[in-house]
Design a protein around this motif. Sequence first.
Motif, mmCIF file in Angstrom:
data_model
loop_
_atom_site.group_PDB
_atom_site.id
_atom_site.type_symbol
_atom_site.label_atom_id
_atom_site.label_comp_id
_atom_site.label_asym_id
_atom_site.label_seq_id
_atom_site.Cartn_x
_atom_site.Cartn_y
_atom_site.Cartn_z
ATOM 1 N N GLY A 1 -1.389 90.862 -8.590
ATOM 2 C CA GLY A 1 -1.777 90.770 -9.989
ATOM 3 C C GLY A 1 -0.642 90.436 -10.933
ATOM 4 O O GLY A 1 -0.887 89.927 -12.029
ATOM 5 N N LYS A 2 0.608 90.679 -10.547
ATOM 6 C CA LYS A 2 1.727 90.550 -11.489
ATOM 7 C C LYS A 2 1.871 89.143 -12.052
ATOM 8 O O LYS A 2 2.203 88.953 -13.214
ATOM 9 C CB LYS A 2 3.034 90.982 -10.811
ATOM 10 C CG LYS A 2 3.159 92.490 -10.639
ATOM 11 C CD LYS A 2 4.539 92.869 -10.111
ATOM 12 C CE LYS A 2 4.674 94.387 -10.006
ATOM 13 N NZ LYS A 2 6.011 94.773 -9.477
ATOM 14 N N ILE B 1 -7.298 89.373 -19.452
ATOM 15 C CA ILE B 1 -6.889 90.515 -18.633
ATOM 16 C C ILE B 1 -7.420 91.774 -19.291
ATOM 17 O O ILE B 1 -7.130 92.054 -20.461
ATOM 18 C CB ILE B 1 -5.355 90.592 -18.493
ATOM 19 C CG1 ILE B 1 -4.820 89.314 -17.829
ATOM 20 C CG2 ILE B 1 -4.950 91.817 -17.667
ATOM 21 C CD1 ILE B 1 -3.311 89.247 -17.722
ATOM 22 N N ASP C 1 -8.117 97.728 -17.602
ATOM 23 C CA ASP C 1 -7.930 98.351 -16.282
ATOM 24 C C ASP C 1 -7.253 97.422 -15.281
ATOM 25 O O ASP C 1 -7.135 97.747 -14.105
ATOM 26 C CB ASP C 1 -9.271 98.828 -15.727
ATOM 27 C CG ASP C 1 -10.279 97.693 -15.547
ATOM 28 O OD1 ASP C 1 -9.918 96.531 -15.806
ATOM 29 O OD2 ASP C 1 -11.430 97.982 -15.158
ATOM 30 N N GLY C 2 -6.806 96.258 -15.750
ATOM 31 C CA GLY C 2 -6.087 95.338 -14.879
ATOM 32 C C GLY C 2 -6.948 94.274 -14.226
ATOM 33 O O GLY C 2 -6.412 93.350 -13.592
ATOM 34 N N ARG D 1 -9.278 90.942 -14.048
ATOM 35 C CA ARG D 1 -9.178 89.670 -14.758
ATOM 36 C C ARG D 1 -10.544 89.014 -14.912
ATOM 37 O O ARG D 1 -11.374 89.096 -14.002
ATOM 38 C CB ARG D 1 -8.283 88.696 -13.982
ATOM 39 C CG ARG D 1 -6.804 88.698 -14.323
ATOM 40 C CD ARG D 1 -6.091 89.900 -13.844
ATOM 41 N NE ARG D 1 -4.626 89.736 -13.998
ATOM 42 C CZ ARG D 1 -3.771 90.724 -13.904
ATOM 43 N NH1 ARG D 1 -4.195 91.965 -13.637
ATOM 44 N NH2 ARG D 1 -2.485 90.520 -14.056
#
Length: 358
Positions: free
Chosen positions: A112-113, A135, A138-139, A141
């Motif tokens: 994810g980074k 985004i 909660d991260g 996408r």
Amino acid sequence: MKTHDFYFDLPEELIAQDPLLDRTGSRLLVLDKETGEIRHKIFKEITQFLKPGDCLVINDTKVIPARLFGERVIDEANVMPGMQPGQAGARIELLLLKRHENDIWETLVKPGKKAKVGTKISFGGGILMGEIIDIMEDGTRKIQFSYEGIFEEILDRLGEMPLPPYITHRLEDKNRYQTVYAKYEGSAAAPTAGLHFTTDLLKQIEEMGVKIAHVTLHVGLGTFRPVKEENILDHHMHSESYQIREEDANLINETKKAGGRVICVGTTSCRTVESAADENGMLKACSGDTEIFIYPGYKFKVLDCLITNFHLPESTLLMLVSALAGREHVMAAYNEAVKDRYRFFSFGDAMFITNEMM
């Protein structure tokens, strides 16, 4: 209430890696939610604990091949030394979670980074293209896809079945991660309590005078998210879409009014009817999204009994079954299941939480 209150020691070898050849041949632990009494059966013997006037509620969602593998597309904005725009970059894995309009999906992205807004991803050599457009907190996408043809056909061609991470064996038959009554596509995981039923067993149950109602809840991120907070009240459930049709709402309502039992097959069916019910426990045709989190202290409005699999330690699903039968009864039953070598999780054995042993 603390997350650790729902911990139990589970030997890794009890995690079922493969489904049984006979869906109805799994073991069945029957738990009386009032007394804590336990009986050990085979799943096909569940008919011994059903009676005319009961209503089974099943979730007819269908798992899609929701895991996609692609490559990050290098463009002018993110070109690295020695690379050319348009060249394929790092490998990226997607898990499709929830569909929105205009070919937009909520997804889990790994890694994810580097998956920033504007990142383009190519699947199948460009047969399917995706661009990260948002985004979430909660991260997860939001990705907008572009393609030629029919999305479902492309997904069938490129996607893989999204087996949970604790299943490491390759699934030989994709249909074994679908219920026999799966109908409406949209889930990232199977409603696994339903995997124990065959069409013959369902027919036998109906011939007993037990009604069968269908609901649809597309299983999403909540299935994969562990509870990381020490206080369970700080945990936030991810939104999942559901639908209840009028004829099925009527079946459930008629059962309640006649004094029959509503028996949910799986925690997803439970969460659907509990989300949609009014204060009197009545349902009507509806659709929507639910983030309901059921834990001890919750007062059930519709559900009387539950058929479910054995769940992860410290999971929201274990908290749900503890809300129905009491934490002490459930943890005692789980400890006995471990001692008796029951098989756990998606391809494992089943539990029937009932209010009448018969």
